[in-house]
Design an enzyme around this catalytic site. Structure first.
Site, PDB file in Angstrom:
ATOM      1  N   CYS A   1     -13.357  -0.546   7.348  1.00  0.00           N
ATOM      2  CA  CYS A   1     -12.533   0.505   6.730  1.00  0.00           C
ATOM      3  C   CYS A   1     -13.329   1.016   5.538  1.00  0.00           C
ATOM      4  O   CYS A   1     -13.073   0.630   4.398  1.00  0.00           O
ATOM      5  CB  CYS A   1     -11.179  -0.038   6.308  1.00  0.00           C
ATOM      6  SG  CYS A   1     -10.282  -0.889   7.635  1.00  0.00           S
ATOM      7  N   ALA A   2     -14.296   1.876   5.788  1.00  0.00           N
ATOM      8  CA  ALA A   2     -15.429   2.047   4.885  1.00  0.00           C
ATOM      9  C   ALA A   2     -15.231   3.011   3.723  1.00  0.00           C
ATOM     10  O   ALA A   2     -15.743   2.762   2.634  1.00  0.00           O
ATOM     11  CB  ALA A   2     -16.661   2.478   5.691  1.00  0.00           C
ATOM     12  N   ALA A   3     -14.592   4.164   3.953  1.00  0.00           N
ATOM     13  CA  ALA A   3     -14.521   5.181   2.895  1.00  0.00           C
ATOM     14  C   ALA A   3     -13.794   4.611   1.673  1.00  0.00           C
ATOM     15  O   ALA A   3     -12.870   3.802   1.830  1.00  0.00           O
ATOM     16  CB  ALA A   3     -13.815   6.421   3.418  1.00  0.00           C
ATOM     17  N   PRO A   4     -14.222   4.990   0.459  1.00  0.00           N
ATOM     18  CA  PRO A   4     -15.174   6.050   0.111  1.00  0.00           C
ATOM     19  C   PRO A   4     -16.643   5.663   0.142  1.00  0.00           C
ATOM     20  O   PRO A   4     -17.496   6.502  -0.071  1.00  0.00           O
ATOM     21  CB  PRO A   4     -14.755   6.428  -1.313  1.00  0.00           C
ATOM     22  CG  PRO A   4     -14.224   5.158  -1.883  1.00  0.00           C
ATOM     23  CD  PRO A   4     -13.548   4.449  -0.758  1.00  0.00           C
TER      24      PRO A   4
ATOM     25  N   ASN B   1     -18.462   2.845  -1.510  1.00  0.00           N
ATOM     26  CA  ASN B   1     -19.158   2.032  -2.519  1.00  0.00           C
ATOM     27  C   ASN B   1     -19.590   0.683  -1.957  1.00  0.00           C
ATOM     28  O   ASN B   1     -20.704   0.213  -2.213  1.00  0.00           O
ATOM     29  CB  ASN B   1     -18.274   1.825  -3.750  1.00  0.00           C
ATOM     30  CG  ASN B   1     -18.216   3.036  -4.647  1.00  0.00           C
ATOM     31  OD1 ASN B   1     -19.075   3.908  -4.567  1.00  0.00           O
ATOM     32  ND2 ASN B   1     -17.211   3.112  -5.493  1.00  0.00           N
TER      33      ASN B   1
ATOM     34  N   ASP C   1     -13.985   4.881   9.639  1.00  0.00           N
ATOM     35  CA  ASP C   1     -12.836   5.354   8.877  1.00  0.00           C
ATOM     36  C   ASP C   1     -12.161   6.440   9.698  1.00  0.00           C
ATOM     37  O   ASP C   1     -12.833   7.160  10.454  1.00  0.00           O
ATOM     38  CB  ASP C   1     -13.246   5.900   7.507  1.00  0.00           C
ATOM     39  CG  ASP C   1     -12.075   5.911   6.527  1.00  0.00           C
ATOM     40  OD1 ASP C   1     -11.912   4.911   5.802  1.00  0.00           O
ATOM     41  OD2 ASP C   1     -11.329   6.899   6.500  1.00  0.00           O
TER      42      ASP C   1
ATOM     43  N   ASP D   1     -11.880  -4.435   4.528  1.00  0.00           N
ATOM     44  CA  ASP D   1     -11.086  -4.104   3.345  1.00  0.00           C
ATOM     45  C   ASP D   1     -10.024  -3.103   3.801  1.00  0.00           C
ATOM     46  O   ASP D   1     -10.147  -1.905   3.560  1.00  0.00           O
ATOM     47  CB  ASP D   1     -11.985  -3.510   2.267  1.00  0.00           C
ATOM     48  CG  ASP D   1     -11.261  -3.330   0.936  1.00  0.00           C
ATOM     49  OD1 ASP D   1     -10.829  -4.336   0.364  1.00  0.00           O
ATOM     50  OD2 ASP D   1     -11.124  -2.178   0.482  1.00  0.00           O
TER      51      ASP D   1
ATOM     52  N   CYS E   1      -6.997  -4.830  -2.442  1.00  0.00           N
ATOM     53  CA  CYS E   1      -6.732  -4.575  -3.859  1.00  0.00           C
ATOM     54  C   CYS E   1      -5.231  -4.750  -4.103  1.00  0.00           C
ATOM     55  O   CYS E   1      -4.595  -3.952  -4.772  1.00  0.00           O
ATOM     56  CB  CYS E   1      -7.213  -3.184  -4.273  1.00  0.00           C
ATOM     57  SG  CYS E   1      -6.602  -1.834  -3.257  1.00  0.00           S
TER      58      CYS E   1
END
Length: 424
Positions: free
Chosen positions: A193-196, A198, A217, A264, A316
């Site tokens: 789940c890559a974006a954005p 970093n 994504d 993530d 998060c």
């Protein structure tokens, strides 16, 4: 200052907007532009920024009206009310700066900031040292070897190092997943789940651009923004795909060599420290259960890749339902195929004791670690040689580097210069 934060909140509400509005949302100047347009004496800039802001003025004003309805106020000035202050912990979280080792090295970045008038205090030895930072002083982080720490108010969005991709502005907790995954150079890695992006750029730096990263994504625009960021950071050997990770076939030959996965997934975001005037309501029990159901499903799917040796699951979120409960349920589902790794033993905050071994997980919070709220779990396939030994973070702490043994304020030791230099 609160109205300035309100300007940022206005554009946050338009993050998924169409057309040129994305250029405003992801510009470091967007709060100033919106403040001038909606609260100030008009735009002071010219060129395409002025054209873009004016073109979308009606949408910006509509978002401001929505924000005032949400906050139950009738005047712009009412956004200054104490009830709309930044969330607890926002003012104490430092500005973390990850050095992009694809383009430069820590010593050169330290020297660059010193030439700009900053005072380097060496490597931190405690969280309290980070908490005491002020003015134009900075430290090397006590846990992560390529992370510099500046006072919370430090704005580096217009700094040459940031605009050229030599540094990445990334919260310390957000750096943990790639750091703990620790893929070896030449590996094939999935960022599910890559974006954005970093974490993807961090993975590439760890891989030294040797290997292959598959990044997924579902949002096309976020992927486009991510592609721009990765190119600016000097990342190569990556493939972006607009695809729900749950639809990716683990049996596809393209992924037959994937040995590392960073997962993530979408979560409640309850650990994010907000600096704006908004305060999100706590998610309902039904919302948490729905998120946890999705997270269990996507984690189980990730563990089904046949060559997988090591996986990092992170959120998060502060909620047990999205963290320890998800990891526990999926480990039970997969029996003895995977195990939790007790990694980074010096990290102060561990998982909640909800099941045997939960202390192997990591937690982070503004109060305890001076970061956003975060959760990280490292899983490895049982019966396999561990991929990139989990003691790596400990080794990073034990090796003196970048002024670890210096007194605060002492000049860095002279080191042989690398060819990659940053020019002012």
């Amino acid at each position: 200052m609160a109205l300035y934060s309100a300007a940022a909140a206005v554009l946050e509400g338009l993050e998924r907007g169409e057309g040129g509005i994305k250029s405003l949302v992801y510009s470091s100047r967007f709060p100033v532009l919106v403040y001038d347009l909606l609260f100030g004496k008009g735009l002071k800039c010219g060129g395409r920024w002025k054209v873009l802001a004016r073109r979308h003025r009606a949408r910006l004003e509509a978002e401001l009206a929505r924000l005032k309805v949400q906050q139950k106020v009738s005047r712009n000035e009412d956004l200054l009310a104490p009830a709309q202050a930044a969330s607890p912990g926002a003012s104490q979280v430092p500005r973390y700066v990850r050095v992009n080792t694809l383009k430069t090295c820590v010593d050169d970045v330290i020297d660059f900031f010193k030439r700009q008038g900053y005072s380097y205090l060496g490597k931190a030895t405690s969280v309290e040292e980070l908490r005491a930072l002020s003015g134009k002083k900075f430290l090397l982080d006590l846990h992560l070897p390529e992370l510099l720490v500046f006072p919370p108010q430090t704005d580096l969005h217009d700094n040459l190092l940031y605009t050229s991709g030599h540094i990445i502005l990334q919260d310390k907790a957000s750096c943990l997943p790639a750091f703990l995954l620790a893929p070896t150079a030449g590996s094939h890695v999935i960022d599910a789940c890559a974006a954005p992006g970093n974490k993807t750029s961090h993975l590439a730096a760890i891989l030294k651009n040797k290997g292959q990263i598959f990044a997924f994504d579902v949002d096309t625009k976020r992927l486009a923004t991510m592609n721009t960021m990765l190119m600016r950071a000097g990342v190569t050997g990556f493939q972006l795909a607009q695809q729900d990770f749950l639809t990716v076939d683990p049996g596809d030959p393209r992924y037959s060599k994937v040995t590392y996965i960073l997962l993530d997934p979408s979560c409640s975001g309850s650990g994010m420290v907000t600096r704006g005037p908004r305060e999100e309501a706590a998610p309902s029990a039904e919302r948490l259960q729905a998120l946890a159901g999705f997270q269990r499903k996507v984690l189980s799917h990730a563990l089904s890749f046949p060559a997988l040796r090591r996986l990092v699951y992170s959120t998060c979120s502060l909620h047990r339902e999205e963290n320890e409960d998800v990891v526990h349920a999926v480990l039970q589902e997969h029996g003895s195929a995977f195990r939790l790794v007790n990694t980074f033993p010096s990290w102060p905050c561990r998982g909640l004791a909800t099941f045997l071994g939960a202390e192997s997980c990591l937690r982070a919070s503004p109060a305890d670690t001076l970061t956003h709220g975060f959760f990280v779990a490292v899983l490895e396939r049982c019966g396999e040689e561990a991929a990139a030994p989990s003691s790596l973070p400990v080794a990073a702490e034990e090796n003196p580097q970048h002024g670890e043994t210096r007194e605060p304020g002492a000049a860095p030791k002279k080191r042989k210069r690398k060819k990659k230099r940053v020019k002012e």
